[in-house]
Design an enzyme around this catalytic site. Structure first.
Site, PDB file in Angstrom:
ATOM      1  CB  ALA A 115      -0.931  -0.003   1.206  1.00  0.00           C
ATOM      2  CB  THR A 116       4.110   2.189   1.512  1.00  0.00           C
ATOM      3  OG1 THR A 116       3.716   1.990   2.877  1.00  0.00           O
ATOM      4  CG2 THR A 116       5.057   3.373   1.438  1.00  0.00           C
ATOM      5  CD  GLN A 169      -5.957  -1.333   9.132  1.00  0.00           C
ATOM      6  OE1 GLN A 169      -6.579  -2.294   9.588  1.00  0.00           O
ATOM      7  NE2 GLN A 169      -4.634  -1.270   9.167  1.00  0.00           N
ATOM      8  CG  HIS A 202       0.456  -7.236   5.204  1.00  0.00           C
ATOM      9  ND1 HIS A 202       0.505  -6.933   6.543  1.00  0.00           N
ATOM     10  CD2 HIS A 202       0.901  -6.138   4.553  1.00  0.00           C
ATOM     11  CE1 HIS A 202       0.961  -5.702   6.697  1.00  0.00           C
ATOM     12  NE2 HIS A 202       1.203  -5.200   5.501  1.00  0.00           N
ATOM     13  CB  THR A 253       9.811  -9.665 -12.743  1.00  0.00           C
ATOM     14  OG1 THR A 253      10.698  -9.394 -13.824  1.00  0.00           O
ATOM     15  CG2 THR A 253       9.209 -11.056 -12.902  1.00  0.00           C
ATOM     16  CB  CYS A 292       4.211   2.399  10.482  1.00  0.00           C
ATOM     17  SG  CYS A 292       3.393   1.250   9.380  1.00  0.00           S
TER      18      CYS A 292
END
Length: 360
Positions: free
Chosen positions: A72-73, A168, A187, A223, A305
């Site tokens: 997501a970052t 979320q 994840h 890839t 984080c």
């Protein structure tokens, strides 16, 4: 160990792991193939990637495309930087991946305040000339669900793009309608780490961050891993098929958790929130000591984080809490694989440790 940190990451679904295994095979099978190769092995791997893409897309609105990323970052960076918009407005409780990227692009970024319940004012003023507005669907620390559809409509009316961090909420809540860009993380919905996605509404133009071979429609070179894609896709498909039972299970856990922690103060709205997140505080609590003494329970003091930084939560401070009160909060996250007895045992351990401190 009792695991109650679902906002940091969710357990890998067995079905997702099974879907990955054929693409982690050695030279005796074709599972190792590069999905961008033109031969039969490569085409088989590419087909697996496209099956996964369709499964992830099923969690999102129609009229857009799914671009796989490393997480997501990266997806949020691609959306914010790749949009080319220079005047930004973001909510005060966004994840650092949005806040820091927005400040990189626009040092004078407009920060949209939230109420004491952790909600963005859907009727709040967005400055004229804003090019991109970012408001998350579900906050990762306190679980509040934002009025993103209303804010998206407001952004669109003024000609701005609307970006939604749905990390979320994806696979748990309905997709945020009206968004132009939506970021997801595998994840956080029972898939593998190392892969995420950016949904891009048809007609929205982005410039790539990563240049090279032009994979992913020219937006993201490199890839792809068929194994990670397959795991992400399988996890997304499970969220679709198990959505009702997952939601019912979380509601039972939420009701139990609220009763177990009824003497604690809830952070964030009681009603406008995802019920798999319980963020509560206790006056005078030493959270660092609590975490150390509850070694058989995995929970947190906030965002994974930012853990270990020693700084008060920017989310709790945005709610109006003092630095002292912000440091007395804990976050419990639960979901598909959490049992009711897990919550009961965890609460007993946490309460015992809090009593030793004399704050309960």
């Amino acid at each position: 160990m009792i695991y109650l940190d679902y906002q940091a990451t969710t357990p890998l679904a067995p079905e997702a792991r099974e879907a990955m295994m054929p693409w982690l095979a050695g030279p005796e099978t074709a599972g190792f193939a590069n999905p961008h190769s033109p031969h039969r092995y490569g085409r088989a791997a590419a087909a697996a990637v496209e099956v996964a893409r369709a499964r992830v897309a099923a969690l999102l609105p129609p009229g857009g495309r799914v671009v796989f990323t490393s997480g997501a970052t990266e997806a949020l960076n691609l959306a914010i930087i790749g949009s080319g918009r220079k005047r930004l407005a973001v909510s005060a409780i966004e994840h650092a991946a949005v806040l820091d990227t927005a400040r990189f692009v626009d040092p004078d970024v407009t920060v949209l305040p939230v109420s004491g319940e952790g909600l963005v004012d859907a009727d709040g003023a967005i400055p004229e000339g804003t090019g991109l507005v970012a408001v998350m669907q579900v906050n990762n620390e306190i679980g509040t669900v934002q009025p993103v559809e209303t804010i998206a409509a407001q952004a669109r009316a003024m000609g701005a793009l609307f970006l939604c961090d749905a990390v979320q909420g994806a696979g748990k809540l309905a997709a945020p309608e009206g968004a132009d860009l939506i970021a997801l993380s595998s994840h956080k919905l029972y898939g593998p780490k190392g892969i995420g996605a950016l949904w891009v509404r048809d007609g929205v133009k982005l410039a790539p961050l990563i240049h090279g071979g032009g994979q992913e429609g020219g937006l993201r070179s490199g890839t792809l891993s068929p194994a990670l894609c397959a795991g992400f896709g399988a996890a997304a498909a499970l969220c679709t098929s198990l959505g009702t039972s997952d939601a019912e299970h979380v509601e039972k856990l939420w009701t139990l958790a609220r009763s177990l922690f009824e003497d604690w103060t809830l952070n964030g709205s009681e009603t406008e929130r995802w019920h798999g997140n319980l963020n509560v505080r206790l006056p005078g609590l030493n959270v660092g000591r609590l975490l150390s003494e509850c070694r058989n329970v995995a929970f947190s003091a906030g965002s994974a984080c930012a853990s270990g930084s020693g700084r008060p939560s920017h989310v709790l401070r945005a709610l109006g809490l003092s630095d002292r009160d912000s440091k007395t909060a804990i976050r419990l996250g639960f979901g598909r694989y959490t049992g009711e007895e897990d919550l009961v045992q965890a609460a007993a351990a946490i309460h015992a440790a809090a009593k030793v401190q004399g704050v309960l």
